[in-house]
Scaffold this active site. Structure first.
Site, short mmCIF file in Angstrom:
data_model
loop_
_atom_site.label_atom_id
_atom_site.label_comp_id
_atom_site.label_asym_id
_atom_site.label_seq_id
_atom_site.Cartn_x
_atom_site.Cartn_y
_atom_site.Cartn_z
CG HIS A 134 -2.10 -0.97 1.24
ND1 HIS A 134 -2.96 -1.11 0.01
CD2 HIS A 134 -2.46 -1.83 2.15
CE1 HIS A 134 -3.91 -2.17 0.47
NE2 HIS A 134 -3.36 -2.78 1.64
CG HIS A 173 -6.73 -5.16 2.24
ND1 HIS A 173 -6.32 -6.19 3.21
CD2 HIS A 173 -7.60 -4.58 2.93
CE1 HIS A 173 -7.09 -5.89 4.31
NE2 HIS A 173 -7.86 -5.21 4.25
#
Ligand SMILES: [Zn+2]
Length: 393
Positions: A134, A173
């Protein structure tokens, strides 16, 4: 020639630690390594202790001003404005002492793994502390400070500019940081199979995100419906990965193995079992040998049931990398006895889950159909790259 498979690890990587209550818990790495050793899957010769990434290596992806801010926020002398400027002003990704050193060590581990495989010093390599997908070029995000996956890919782009790289991300994710870092680069194809961002961080990863400019078509996103189970998940993998690999003709595979799509995971809503954590590495391993002469680096990622899910999932990954079939093995009793005292939940006696005893998920047929339509849309317009002449070495 039999080539080795290397495991990048030292206990120093567990210094990447936010605080006791934080879901990202590096203890999962110790539990995993201990389970691998209980299965006699990890030898001394395979271990590769990580060295920290240099600032120049980090700067292949991250802004220099960001790296400087992370260093500043790793000490005691920072302001709320400093935190806000680098994304450390959230509950998800708060600062901690020596954060720069801890994050640079993980990024360095991924660079080493990539280096070793690219130079043919080993066939495959794993860095399970990595997969911090991320982190953005100038902002910490979603428990991630430096994007080791992006740094590893950027290192390859610099030192092996003719290689085409396939990044496969099966964390629940969306692999947003890696996607954005190479969004316009046609030599880096990113595939992310994740829970739809409708209810889940980071919210991106729609199939309409397909890349930009020269890189258009080389970003592939498969946002799965919440409560997706094994069969639909595996059908998706089999529909997506072989087709993408055949079209893109990569030379090198880097895969991110976040294991938070499991039904026990407390942060996501996918509902798979340990079955997919055998299937994912098996498929990637086969594709890496068929298309990339075996060049494969596997990274960790999310995984927040540190007792029941992460050690089993990553042991299955490591077993696959070493051509070891653990299909019928129980979890060694010695491992369970050692850790049960600390675990708040009963440790599973088998590597696979008794899925038939789980309460069925309603709307299974509807979810399966929806995922099929998502796959069709996700695969539209993936460019067909001309096949290279591959000399087998
Ligand atoms: Zn292999």
């Amino acid at each position: 020639m039999i080539m080795s498979v290397r495991f990048v690890f030292s206990e120093h990587v567990t210094r990447y630690f936010f605080h006791e209550q934080h879901p990202f818990n590096p203890k999962r790495l110790l539990l995993t390594v201990d389970l691998m050793q209980a299965f006699h899957l990890l030898t001394e010769e395979q271990l590769l202790p990580p060295q920290p990434a240099s600032d120049d290596e980090l700067a292949l992806v991250h802004n220099r001003s960001y790296i400087d801010l992370i260093k500043k926020c790793s000490g005691n002398d920072y302001t709320p404005d400093d935190l806000a400027a680098c994304g450390l002003d959230t509950e998800d990704t708060p600062p901690f002492p020596h954060m720069h050193d801890a994050a640079a060590l993980i990024a360095g581990g991924t660079v080493q793994a990539v280096q070793h495989v690219a130079n043919r010093d080993c066939e495959h390599a794993a860095n399970l502390a990595g997969g911090l997908h991320h982190a953005l070029t100038g902002k910490a995000s979603g428990f991630c400070v430096y994007n080791d996956a992006s740094v590893g890919i950027a290192w390859l782009r610099k030192h092996f500019p003719d290689m085409r790289i396939l990044y496969i991300d099966t964390d629940a994710h969306h692999g947003d940081g890696v996607q954005w870092a190479f969004y316009d680069d046609p030599a880096v194809c990113t595939v992310s199979i994740h829970e739809t961002g409708r209810y889940l961080f980071p919210g991106t990863g729609d199939y309409s995100e397909r890349g930009d400019g020269q890189g258009y078509g080389f970003t592939i996103n498969v946002p799965l419906d919440a409560f997706t189970e094994d069969d639909s998940y595996i059908e998706t993998l089999e529909a997506v990965l072989p087709e993408v690999v055949d079209k893109v003709q990569p030379d090198f595979v880097i895969s991110q193995h976040g294991c938070d799509a499991h039904r026990f995971d407390p942060l996501t809503h996918l509902a798979t079992s340990m079955r997919i954590y055998r299937h994912i590495p098996r498929l990637i391993h086969r594709l890496a040998h068929t298309y990339c002469d075996g060049r494969w680096v596997a990274l960790g990622g999310g995984g927040y049931d540190i007792w029941r899910v992460v050690p089993r999932a990553w042991t299955l990954l490591w077993a696959e990398m070493n051509d070891h079939d653990l299909s019928c093995s129980p979890v060694p009793a010695a491992w369970r006895e050692k850790w049960q005292k600390e675990s708040p939940v009963p440790l599973p006696p088998t590597l696979y889950d008794p899925v038939d005893q789980w309460k069925p998920i309603p709307r299974r047929a509807e979810i399966t159909e929806k995922n099929r339509r998502t796959v069709e849309r996700a695969l539209i317009g993936v460019p067909k790259v001309a096949q290279k002449n591959r000399g087998k070495g």
